[in-house]
Write a protein that holds these residues in place. Structure first.
Motif, short mmCIF file in Angstrom:
data_model
loop_
_atom_site.label_atom_id
_atom_site.label_comp_id
_atom_site.label_asym_id
_atom_site.label_seq_id
_atom_site.Cartn_x
_atom_site.Cartn_y
_atom_site.Cartn_z
N LEU A 351 47.05 35.74 -15.30
CA LEU A 351 45.68 35.41 -15.69
C LEU A 351 44.96 34.60 -14.63
O LEU A 351 45.53 33.69 -14.01
CB LEU A 351 45.68 34.61 -17.01
CG LEU A 351 46.01 35.38 -18.28
CD1 LEU A 351 46.07 34.45 -19.47
CD2 LEU A 351 44.98 36.46 -18.52
N ASP A 352 43.68 34.93 -14.45
CA ASP A 352 42.83 34.12 -13.57
C ASP A 352 42.39 32.88 -14.31
O ASP A 352 42.23 32.87 -15.54
CB ASP A 352 41.59 34.92 -13.15
CG ASP A 352 41.95 36.12 -12.31
OD1 ASP A 352 42.99 36.05 -11.62
OD2 ASP A 352 41.22 37.13 -12.36
N GLU A 353 42.15 31.82 -13.59
CA GLU A 353 41.68 30.57 -14.20
C GLU A 353 40.29 30.79 -14.78
O GLU A 353 39.46 31.48 -14.19
CB GLU A 353 41.64 29.47 -13.14
CG GLU A 353 41.39 28.08 -13.73
CD GLU A 353 41.47 26.99 -12.67
OE1 GLU A 353 41.09 25.87 -13.00
OE2 GLU A 353 41.93 27.27 -11.55
N ASN A 354 40.04 30.26 -15.95
CA ASN A 354 38.76 30.36 -16.68
C ASN A 354 38.45 31.78 -17.15
O ASN A 354 37.29 32.12 -17.44
CB ASN A 354 37.59 29.85 -15.83
CG ASN A 354 37.76 28.39 -15.43
OD1 ASN A 354 38.27 27.59 -16.22
ND2 ASN A 354 37.34 28.03 -14.23
N ALA A 355 39.48 32.66 -17.25
CA ALA A 355 39.25 34.02 -17.74
C ALA A 355 38.90 34.00 -19.24
O ALA A 355 39.47 33.23 -20.02
CB ALA A 355 40.49 34.88 -17.52
N SER A 356 37.92 34.81 -19.64
CA SER A 356 37.52 34.87 -21.07
C SER A 356 38.19 36.03 -21.81
O SER A 356 38.10 36.12 -23.02
CB SER A 356 36.00 35.02 -21.17
OG SER A 356 35.58 36.20 -20.52
N ASN A 357 38.87 36.92 -21.08
CA ASN A 357 39.64 37.99 -21.71
C ASN A 357 40.51 38.63 -20.64
O ASN A 357 40.31 38.39 -19.45
CB ASN A 357 38.73 39.03 -22.37
CG ASN A 357 37.79 39.67 -21.38
OD1 ASN A 357 38.21 40.45 -20.53
ND2 ASN A 357 36.50 39.33 -21.47
N PHE A 358 41.45 39.42 -21.10
CA PHE A 358 42.24 40.20 -20.14
C PHE A 358 42.85 41.40 -20.85
O PHE A 358 42.98 41.43 -22.08
CB PHE A 358 43.31 39.31 -19.48
CG PHE A 358 44.60 39.21 -20.23
CD1 PHE A 358 45.74 39.87 -19.80
CD2 PHE A 358 44.70 38.44 -21.40
CE1 PHE A 358 46.93 39.78 -20.49
CE2 PHE A 358 45.89 38.33 -22.09
CZ PHE A 358 47.02 39.01 -21.63
N GLU A 359 43.17 42.41 -20.06
CA GLU A 359 43.78 43.62 -20.59
C GLU A 359 45.28 43.57 -20.36
O GLU A 359 45.73 43.14 -19.30
CB GLU A 359 43.20 44.87 -19.93
CG GLU A 359 41.80 45.21 -20.39
CD GLU A 359 41.36 46.57 -19.91
OE1 GLU A 359 42.08 47.15 -19.06
OE2 GLU A 359 40.34 47.06 -20.40
N ALA A 360 46.03 43.99 -21.39
CA ALA A 360 47.49 43.98 -21.27
C ALA A 360 48.04 45.23 -21.93
O ALA A 360 47.41 45.84 -22.80
CB ALA A 360 48.05 42.73 -21.92
N LEU A 361 49.23 45.61 -21.51
CA LEU A 361 49.90 46.77 -22.09
C LEU A 361 50.61 46.36 -23.38
O LEU A 361 51.46 45.47 -23.37
CB LEU A 361 50.92 47.34 -21.11
CG LEU A 361 51.74 48.54 -21.63
CD1 LEU A 361 50.86 49.76 -21.86
CD2 LEU A 361 52.88 48.86 -20.65
#
Length: 578
Positions: A351-361
């Motif tokens: 994860l990037d710092e300050n990320a508001s969402n992310f995609e995962a498998l």
């Protein structure tokens, strides 16, 4: 209720056979608008009840006595003065009016033979009992009607007696075919209404019966009938009047299951789907019909408070159930939150710092999903937030699942009590139901409300093949029948999945015929909340397969082995044992 001119004709016929030339031994006035005459007739002593009650006017012979007030009313005293020990010399009905005239001979104070007329008018709220001299002058009446009360006729001492003709009805006994056709041609009303508004003594029930026998739609306007239909209607109209002319009466009561719904002095074929009970005398019909109606009405009035308590509790429980179901649906995302937490823990290092969402498998489905994040939190804190939501919803789900089960049981229990109120016939039945409501906490038990031993017993039927069948009237009786009265090889019946009575078929070790199984099933269907349905599914099993769950409410059972049948709810043709 067809207390019409035909029923009056039947009464006059019966009274002429029983009390003509009889002597009036006693005159009592048990109620303000009611007389009870004791008459010595040719077959012994009989009592004649005459009631001008606005709500229930009646005339019939009875064996029952009624207590009288200590001080006799003035009208009663007047009758005693004039006609005590008088002889009834004539009993007649003018035309087809709902009126009976009793002409009575008596001796006055000077020893002269005199005649008086006691007139009983059965006209709903206008009913009256009027005492006249032989010239038709009113001496007194049980109800005084002044000009202020009626613009049609005064009923007061000194006034002449006459029958008011307010509706210009025709006498059906003297009507000709041409006059009948003319009457039908000129009325724009529906056919049945044309009959009962045009002819004296024809009630709506008899009008419907005439139309039914003539195969004419009673709702069809009379003016629209063709010549053949008018002739057919006239012939069946004459059929009803021939019964009156020939005094060929057939007194009967129509029962819808065990509740009387109609009575008549002639056969009512329009009720061919219901049970008809025949009687020898119209007095027996009137006495039994109104006695049974009175019991049903009184029990419904007495049960109104209990019905309100049950209805209020049911409404509250159903609203609670809807709310709990909504809250349960809100917990459906709990597994999604658990998955989010797991995937964040698995892929959080990317994860990037300050990320508001992310995609995962999603390794459960091999699909990519997008997970919302709080940018102010670390991956570990985001995962913890989702696990906290999951655990909270999981606890809520488990608690609600248990609460919803309890609420469903409570609703079902209240519905069984509501069904018990529907089939209650006596005050003892209501006492047992009230006791159950107190035990369940719906009614607060006062110190004075100690348990009362009631005389209420289950319904006891005898099947066509002679087997004994018992039906519980309430949950206490259901438990008693199933777990104390029935033996292991007796048969247990109950409507499938709906509130209803436990029905026990006693086998006594014998093989049960199919017809008896069907009759027991009919009883289980009739004494259930689905009694108005055309068909009801019934579960039945040997009693030994029926178990009581731990902590189960009254009447609750479980079973895992059963047979099923689908049958109509009915008690017709099944004998009720006294």
């Amino acid at each position: 209720m067809a207390f019409d001119g035909i029923v009056i004709s039947n009464l006059v016929f019966e009274l002429n056979n029983e009390i003509m030339n009889g002597r009036i031994n006693k005159i009592a006035q048990p109620e303000t608008d009611e007389l009870l005459l004791t008459i010595k007739g040719k077959n012994g002593q009989v009592r004649l009840l005459l009631s001008a009650s606005a709500s229930l006017p009646l005339i019939y012979m009875t064996d029952q006595n009624k207590p009288s007030p200590l001080s006799a009313p003035n009208f009663c005293m007047l009758l005693r003065k004039h006609i005590a020990n008088g002889r009834i010399v004539s009993i007649n009905q003018p035309g087809m009016e709902r009126i009976i005239n009793f002409e009575i001979e008596h001796f006055n104070e000077l020893g002269d033979l005199c005649k008086k007329i006691l007139i009983v008018e059965i006209m709903g709220k206008h009913s009256n009992i009027i005492f006249c001299d032989e010239d038709g002058l009113i001496l007194d009446s049980i109800k005084h009607i002044s000009a202020n009360m009626s613009s049609v006729r005064e009923v007061l001492p000194g006034r002449p007696y006459f029958i008011p003709d307010t509706m210009n009805k025709l006498n059906p006994l003297t009507i000709t075919k041409d006059a009948f056709f003319q009457c039908v041609y000129t009325k724009a009303l529906k056919t049945s209404k044309t009959l009962y508004t045009s002819f004296t003594g024809i009630s709506p029930v008899i009008a419907e019966e005439i139309c039914y026998r003539a195969s004419i739609d009673s709702e069809k306007p009379a003016q629209s009938l063709d010549d053949n239909e008018k002739l057919h209607l006239y012939n069946h109209f004459q059929w009803a009047l021939e019964i009156v002319k020939n005094e060929a009466f057939e007194p009967n009561i129509i029962y819808k299951e065990n509740e009387p719904i109609e009575f008549s002095a002639i056969p009512l074929t329009q009720y061919n789907l219901y049970h008809t009970k025949q009687f020898k005398k119209i007095s027996q019909v009137l006495e039994q019909y109104y006695a049974e109606k009175n019991i049903i009405t009184r029990i419904r009035q007495k049960s109104s408070d209990l019905r309100k308590i049950v209805s209020t509790a049911l409404d509250r429980s159903r609203k609670k159930y809807v709310l709990q179901e909504k809250q349960l649906r809100d917990t459906q995302k709990r597994d999604t939150f658990k998955l989010y937490g797991e995937l964040i823990n698995t892929y959080g290092y990317e994860l990037d710092e300050n990320a508001s969402n992310f995609e995962a498998l999603n390794y459960y489905t091999n699909e990519m999903i997008e997970i919302p994040l709080d940018p102010l939190l670390t991956p570990k804190e985001n995962a913890k937030k989702y696990f906290d939501k999951y655990n909270k919803m999981k606890r809520t789900f488990e608690a609600l699942t248990s609460l919803i089960s309890d609420t469903k049981d409570e609703i079902y229990h209240l519905e069984t009590i509501s069904n018990s109120l529907e089939i209650a016939l006596t005050e003892d039945d209501l006492i047992e139901i009230k006791e159950e409501l107190m035990d369940s906490g719906y009614i607060r038990r006062k110190y004075s409300n100690k348990k009362i031993k009631t005389k209420s017993k289950p319904f006891h039927y005898i099947s066509s093949d002679g087997f004994h069948i018992y039906v519980g009237k309430n949950n206490f009786q259901n438990d008693e029948l199933t777990f104390k009265f029935a033996s292991g090889n007796d048969w247990w019946f109950h409507a499938k999945g709906i509130p209803g009575s436990h029905v026990i078929l006693k086998s006594n070790g014998n093989d049960i015929p199919d017809r008896t199984f069907e009759e027991a099933g009919k009883l289980a269907a009739y004494y259930s909340s689905a009694r108005k349905n055309s068909k009801v599914e019934i579960d039945y099993s040997l009693k030994k397969n029926i178990k009581k769950p731990n902590g189960g409410k009254p009447g609750f059972v479980v079973y895992y082995t059963n047979y099923s049948l689908t049958i109509e709810p009915s008690i017709n043709g099944i004998s009720l044992s006294e």
